[in-house]
Design a protein around this motif. Structure first.
Motif, PDB file in Angstrom:
ATOM      1  N   ASN A 242       0.836  -1.211   0.000  1.00  7.25           N
ATOM      2  CA  ASN A 242       0.000   0.000   0.000  1.00  7.25           C
ATOM      3  C   ASN A 242       0.866   1.255   0.000  1.00  7.25           C
ATOM      4  O   ASN A 242       1.812   1.342   0.780  1.00  7.25           O
ATOM      5  CB  ASN A 242      -0.835   0.076   1.285  1.00  7.25           C
ATOM      6  CG  ASN A 242      -1.907  -0.989   1.323  1.00  7.25           C
ATOM      7  OD1 ASN A 242      -2.154  -1.656   0.327  1.00  7.25           O
ATOM      8  ND2 ASN A 242      -2.530  -1.141   2.467  1.00  7.25           N
ATOM      9  N   THR A 243       0.510   2.194  -0.854  1.00 11.73           N
ATOM     10  CA  THR A 243       1.161   3.507  -0.753  1.00 11.73           C
ATOM     11  C   THR A 243       0.373   4.316   0.280  1.00 11.73           C
ATOM     12  O   THR A 243      -0.737   3.926   0.661  1.00 11.73           O
ATOM     13  CB  THR A 243       1.090   4.266  -2.094  1.00 11.73           C
ATOM     14  OG1 THR A 243      -0.292   4.371  -2.454  1.00 11.73           O
ATOM     15  CG2 THR A 243       1.867   3.558  -3.166  1.00 11.73           C
ATOM     16  N   LYS A 244       0.917   5.460   0.688  1.00  8.76           N
ATOM     17  CA  LYS A 244       0.196   6.322   1.642  1.00  8.76           C
ATOM     18  C   LYS A 244      -1.135   6.777   1.044  1.00  8.76           C
ATOM     19  O   LYS A 244      -2.160   6.810   1.705  1.00  8.76           O
ATOM     20  CB  LYS A 244       1.038   7.547   1.974  1.00  8.76           C
ATOM     21  CG  LYS A 244       1.998   7.325   3.095  1.00  8.76           C
ATOM     22  CD  LYS A 244       2.511   8.678   3.566  1.00  8.76           C
ATOM     23  CE  LYS A 244       3.360   8.525   4.809  1.00  8.76           C
ATOM     24  NZ  LYS A 244       3.847   9.806   5.290  1.00  8.76           N
ATOM     25  N   GLY A 245      -1.057   7.148  -0.243  1.00  9.56           N
ATOM     26  CA  GLY A 245      -2.260   7.622  -0.929  1.00  9.56           C
ATOM     27  C   GLY A 245      -3.346   6.556  -0.952  1.00  9.56           C
ATOM     28  O   GLY A 245      -4.527   6.835  -0.717  1.00  9.56           O
ATOM     29  N   TYR A 246      -2.912   5.325  -1.224  1.00 11.79           N
ATOM     30  CA  TYR A 246      -3.888   4.228  -1.294  1.00 11.79           C
ATOM     31  C   TYR A 246      -4.503   4.004   0.089  1.00 11.79           C
ATOM     32  O   TYR A 246      -5.708   3.751   0.212  1.00 11.79           O
ATOM     33  CB  TYR A 246      -3.194   2.960  -1.794  1.00 11.79           C
ATOM     34  CG  TYR A 246      -4.142   1.819  -2.068  1.00 11.79           C
ATOM     35  CD1 TYR A 246      -5.156   1.948  -3.008  1.00 11.79           C
ATOM     36  CD2 TYR A 246      -4.020   0.605  -1.394  1.00 11.79           C
ATOM     37  CE1 TYR A 246      -6.032   0.893  -3.263  1.00 11.79           C
ATOM     38  CE2 TYR A 246      -4.872  -0.452  -1.648  1.00 11.79           C
ATOM     39  CZ  TYR A 246      -5.881  -0.299  -2.585  1.00 11.79           C
ATOM     40  OH  TYR A 246      -6.748  -1.341  -2.839  1.00 11.79           O
ATOM     41  N   GLU A 247      -3.695   4.126   1.131  1.00 18.71           N
ATOM     42  CA  GLU A 247      -4.234   3.957   2.493  1.00 18.71           C
ATOM     43  C   GLU A 247      -5.281   5.035   2.775  1.00 18.71           C
ATOM     44  O   GLU A 247      -6.270   4.782   3.445  1.00 18.71           O
ATOM     45  CB  GLU A 247      -3.111   4.045   3.517  1.00 18.71           C
ATOM     46  CG  GLU A 247      -2.085   2.947   3.299  1.00 18.71           C
ATOM     47  CD  GLU A 247      -1.772   2.139   4.539  1.00 18.71           C
ATOM     48  OE1 GLU A 247      -1.574   2.750   5.568  1.00 18.71           O
ATOM     49  OE2 GLU A 247      -1.717   0.885   4.432  1.00 18.71           O
ATOM     50  N   THR A 248      -5.042   6.226   2.236  1.00 17.58           N
ATOM     51  CA  THR A 248      -6.030   7.305   2.391  1.00 17.58           C
ATOM     52  C   THR A 248      -7.354   6.872   1.785  1.00 17.58           C
ATOM     53  O   THR A 248      -8.415   7.050   2.376  1.00 17.58           O
ATOM     54  CB  THR A 248      -5.548   8.575   1.629  1.00 17.58           C
ATOM     55  OG1 THR A 248      -4.309   8.959   2.159  1.00 17.58           O
ATOM     56  CG2 THR A 248      -6.535   9.693   1.714  1.00 17.58           C
ATOM     57  N   LEU A 249      -7.267   6.286   0.590  1.00 14.24           N
ATOM     58  CA  LEU A 249      -8.501   5.865  -0.071  1.00 14.24           C
ATOM     59  C   LEU A 249      -9.188   4.751   0.719  1.00 14.24           C
ATOM     60  O   LEU A 249     -10.409   4.748   0.871  1.00 14.24           O
ATOM     61  CB  LEU A 249      -8.212   5.375  -1.500  1.00 14.24           C
ATOM     62  CG  LEU A 249      -7.742   6.430  -2.496  1.00 14.24           C
ATOM     63  CD1 LEU A 249      -7.661   5.852  -3.898  1.00 14.24           C
ATOM     64  CD2 LEU A 249      -8.684   7.633  -2.503  1.00 14.24           C
ATOM     65  N   LEU A 250      -8.394   3.811   1.214  1.00  9.09           N
ATOM     66  CA  LEU A 250      -8.996   2.702   1.971  1.00  9.09           C
ATOM     67  C   LEU A 250      -9.727   3.231   3.209  1.00  9.09           C
ATOM     68  O   LEU A 250     -10.846   2.806   3.514  1.00  9.09           O
ATOM     69  CB  LEU A 250      -7.918   1.701   2.406  1.00  9.09           C
ATOM     70  CG  LEU A 250      -7.289   0.847   1.303  1.00  9.09           C
ATOM     71  CD1 LEU A 250      -6.186  -0.040   1.879  1.00  9.09           C
ATOM     72  CD2 LEU A 250      -8.325  -0.024   0.597  1.00  9.09           C
ATOM     73  N   SER A 251      -9.116   4.200   3.895  1.00  5.11           N
ATOM     74  CA  SER A 251      -9.807   4.668   5.104  1.00  5.11           C
ATOM     75  C   SER A 251     -11.002   5.549   4.744  1.00  5.11           C
ATOM     76  O   SER A 251     -11.989   5.578   5.469  1.00  5.11           O
ATOM     77  CB  SER A 251      -8.860   5.337   6.095  1.00  5.11           C
ATOM     78  OG  SER A 251      -8.388   6.521   5.568  1.00  5.11           O
ATOM     79  N   LEU A 252     -10.928   6.211   3.597  1.00  5.86           N
ATOM     80  CA  LEU A 252     -12.085   6.996   3.148  1.00  5.86           C
ATOM     81  C   LEU A 252     -13.274   6.068   2.899  1.00  5.86           C
ATOM     82  O   LEU A 252     -14.408   6.338   3.302  1.00  5.86           O
ATOM     83  CB  LEU A 252     -11.726   7.743   1.865  1.00  5.86           C
ATOM     84  CG  LEU A 252     -12.796   8.663   1.324  1.00  5.86           C
ATOM     85  CD1 LEU A 252     -12.938   9.893   2.212  1.00  5.86           C
ATOM     86  CD2 LEU A 252     -12.476   9.107  -0.098  1.00  5.86           C
ATOM     87  N   VAL A 253     -12.992   4.939   2.227  1.00  7.71           N
ATOM     88  CA  VAL A 253     -14.055   3.976   1.932  1.00  7.71           C
ATOM     89  C   VAL A 253     -14.653   3.465   3.247  1.00  7.71           C
ATOM     90  O   VAL A 253     -15.875   3.377   3.401  1.00  7.71           O
ATOM     91  CB  VAL A 253     -13.502   2.796   1.097  1.00  7.71           C
ATOM     92  CG1 VAL A 253     -14.529   1.694   0.977  1.00  7.71           C
ATOM     93  CG2 VAL A 253     -13.089   3.282  -0.282  1.00  7.71           C
ATOM     94  N   LYS A 254     -13.778   3.180   4.196  1.00  3.96           N
ATOM     95  CA  LYS A 254     -14.254   2.670   5.487  1.00  3.96           C
ATOM     96  C   LYS A 254     -15.133   3.724   6.177  1.00  3.96           C
ATOM     97  O   LYS A 254     -16.202   3.415   6.704  1.00  3.96           O
ATOM     98  CB  LYS A 254     -13.036   2.338   6.352  1.00  3.96           C
ATOM     99  CG  LYS A 254     -13.342   1.402   7.484  1.00  3.96           C
ATOM    100  CD  LYS A 254     -12.055   0.861   8.054  1.00  3.96           C
ATOM    101  CE  LYS A 254     -12.143   0.809   9.548  1.00  3.96           C
ATOM    102  NZ  LYS A 254     -10.880   0.736  10.223  1.00  3.96           N
ATOM    103  N   ASN A 255     -14.689   4.963   6.142  1.00  4.93           N
ATOM    104  CA  ASN A 255     -15.437   6.036   6.821  1.00  4.93           C
ATOM    105  C   ASN A 255     -16.798   6.277   6.203  1.00  4.93           C
ATOM    106  O   ASN A 255     -17.786   6.393   6.902  1.00  4.93           O
ATOM    107  CB  ASN A 255     -14.658   7.359   6.746  1.00  4.93           C
ATOM    108  CG  ASN A 255     -13.607   7.436   7.816  1.00  4.93           C
ATOM    109  OD1 ASN A 255     -13.625   6.660   8.767  1.00  4.93           O
ATOM    110  ND2 ASN A 255     -12.682   8.354   7.670  1.00  4.93           N
ATOM    111  N   THR A 256     -16.818   6.391   4.893  1.00  6.53           N
ATOM    112  CA  THR A 256     -18.081   6.773   4.251  1.00  6.53           C
ATOM    113  C   THR A 256     -19.010   5.573   4.072  1.00  6.53           C
ATOM    114  O   THR A 256     -20.220   5.728   4.080  1.00  6.53           O
ATOM    115  CB  THR A 256     -17.835   7.434   2.876  1.00  6.53           C
ATOM    116  OG1 THR A 256     -16.934   6.601   2.143  1.00  6.53           O
ATOM    117  CG2 THR A 256     -17.239   8.798   3.004  1.00  6.53           C
ATOM    118  N   GLY A 257     -18.428   4.396   3.935  1.00 11.39           N
ATOM    119  CA  GLY A 257     -19.237   3.196   3.671  1.00 11.39           C
ATOM    120  C   GLY A 257     -20.125   2.824   4.837  1.00 11.39           C
ATOM    121  O   GLY A 257     -21.151   2.178   4.663  1.00 11.39           O
TER     122      GLY A 257
END
Ligand code: NAP
Length: 413
Positions: free
Chosen positions: A346-361
């Protein structure tokens, strides 16, 4: 240090790297701007734009061209966005259709013989208009530092707030459409399955935590006449002008009105509320000292947890927040459809996306849909997002096309 085959690397990187760069580039073209009340999610998107936009288009094109998995990823992104858009439009269609049909039926009834229906009021409506208030004889809770707060709408967010409010020693009551008596007991909240009984307890504060879409219905169903004359009404809706206008229109004039938006949720606020923005607008607070104090005590629930307290008008809030929120949720929701998985690289950017999905989902589709429906600019933003994505694809395909054409001509020569 990660040792892996080149093939594995490319497979993982197609999502972790290519998707991250693609989303960053789409958002850059959507021209996001920082606001005074950025949420954590929105800040992470702004960071992503900054990080990916600094890389050259050549680099992005390289990720696309020299990784055989990238085209499939691009197609998946495309389908996911299309799917989300369809979902929004289908909801809109259903709501408008229902309204049209309801209006049609109402007109039909009025046209019929039942003309006195014009003068008949729904029971709750008459309660609204002829509220004979309960006597204002129990002022103890006003004088106390602790408040008696009734949460109406005890779903995801209502429960999340209740935990902290109870931990601060306030008395919390709750009522909701569904039965949450077990959850309430565990949280130390007194649960009522009958809203009349709840109001008979004369809470000093009614905290409305229902979905945006159901607000009108819920508000109209509350027996105001059972409440104390000076009750403070607070809402936490993610849009602000809508509940403000609704409160001013429907609540008895003696009620105080405080519109708020805690700009965090069960996920982003799970480790405490420190520095998280809390927006409020004291729409109508009576001059009496007890009322002013009660309002401050309520606000202090959030201030004492370390929230960044931002006082701004509901209109200003909507200008700043509705746009950024809608973009954040849209990005999270369409990425959710890709079922992104964590990878060993995982890159840092990708981790950002993963946590965004977790938050909004975790938020309900009702919530997302309301951000779409109650935000004047949402349709335009959705289109901007779509255009940005289209333009990015065009850039990629044009480049592909020109390279292939060049090769063809060179071969011919
Ligand atoms: P939501 O889906 O927006 O709202 C769920 C709540 O609305 C539940 O209490 C539900 O009651 C009630 N409800 C839904 N439809 C109803 C109907 N037809 N009649 C009566 N009640 C109805 O999810 P939420 O996350 O809990 O959000 C609640 C409010 O907080 C929303 O206004 C949202 O904008 C705001 N907010 C949420 C967050 C967040 O991170 N989640 C952050 C800030 C503000 P039952 O469960 O009893 O069915």
């Amino acid at each position: 240090m990660v040792e892996m085959s080149c093939e594995d690397h490319d497979r993982y990187a197609a999502s972790s790297q290519f998707i991250t760069h693609t989303v960053g580039r789409i958002l850059k073209e959507s021209m996001l701007e920082s606001t005074p009340i950025n949420t954590k999610g929105y800040e992470s998107l702004l960071g992503l734009v900054e990080n990916t936009a600094m890389d050259s288009f050549d680099l992005y094109y390289g990720l696309f061209m020299f990784n055989k998995n990238s085209l499939e990823m691009l197609e998946k992104l495309d389908l996911a966005f299309e799917d989300l858009r369809k979902q929004l439009i289908a909801w809109l269609h259903r709501v408008v259709r229902n309204q049209l049909i309801e209006n049609g039926e109402r007109l039909h009834q009025l046209d019929g013989s039942n003309s006195h229906a014009l003068h008949r009021r729904a029971p709750n409506e008459s309660a609204l208009l002829h509220s004979s208030f309960a006597s204002n004889n129990s002022s103890q809770s006003d004088e106390n530092t602790k408040l008696k707060i009734a949460i109406v709408g005890f779903g995801n967010f209502g429960q999340f707030l209740a935990k902290t409010i109870v931990s601060q020693g306030h008395e919390v009551l709750a009522y909701s459409r569904s039965d949450y008596s077990d959850v309430a007991r565990k949280l130390g909240v007194l649960y009522f399955s009958d809203v009349d009984d709840l109001c008979e307890q004369h809470p000093g504060v009614i905290l409305l935590c229902t979905s945006i879409i159901s607000t009108v219905k819920v508000l109209k169903s509350l027996p105001f006449q059972r409440l104390k004359r000076s009750t403070l009404f607070v809402d936490v809706l993610s849009v602000k002008e809508f509940p403000r206008n609704l409160f001013l229109q429907h609540l008895p004039h003696d009620f105080d009105v405080l519109c708020t938006h805690p700009m965090f949720g069960p996920e982003s606020g799970k480790n405490g509320w420190k520095n998280l923005p809390f927006v409020y607008d004291k729409v109508r607070i009576g001059n009496e000292e007890s009322r002013i104090l009660r309002c401050y005590r309520f606000l202090d629930i959030f201030a004492s947890e370390g929230c960044r307290m931002v006082e701004m008008s509901c209109a200003e809030h909507d200008r700043h927040a509705a746009g950024s929120q809608f973009v954040t949720h849209t990005t999270g929701r369409f990425l959710e459809k890709l079922r992104l998985k964590t990878t060993p690289i995982n890159t840092k950017g990708y981790e950002t996306l993963l946590s965004l999905v977790k938050n909004t989902g975790r938020d309900s589709f009702d919530l997302y849909y309301s951000l779409f429906l109650y935000n004047l600019n949402a349709m335009e933003q959705l289109e901007r997002f779509d255009l940005a994505f289209e333009s990015l694809k065009k850039q990629l395909f044009n480049r592909l096309h020109s390279i292939y054409r060049k090769q063809l001509f060179e071969n011919e020569q």
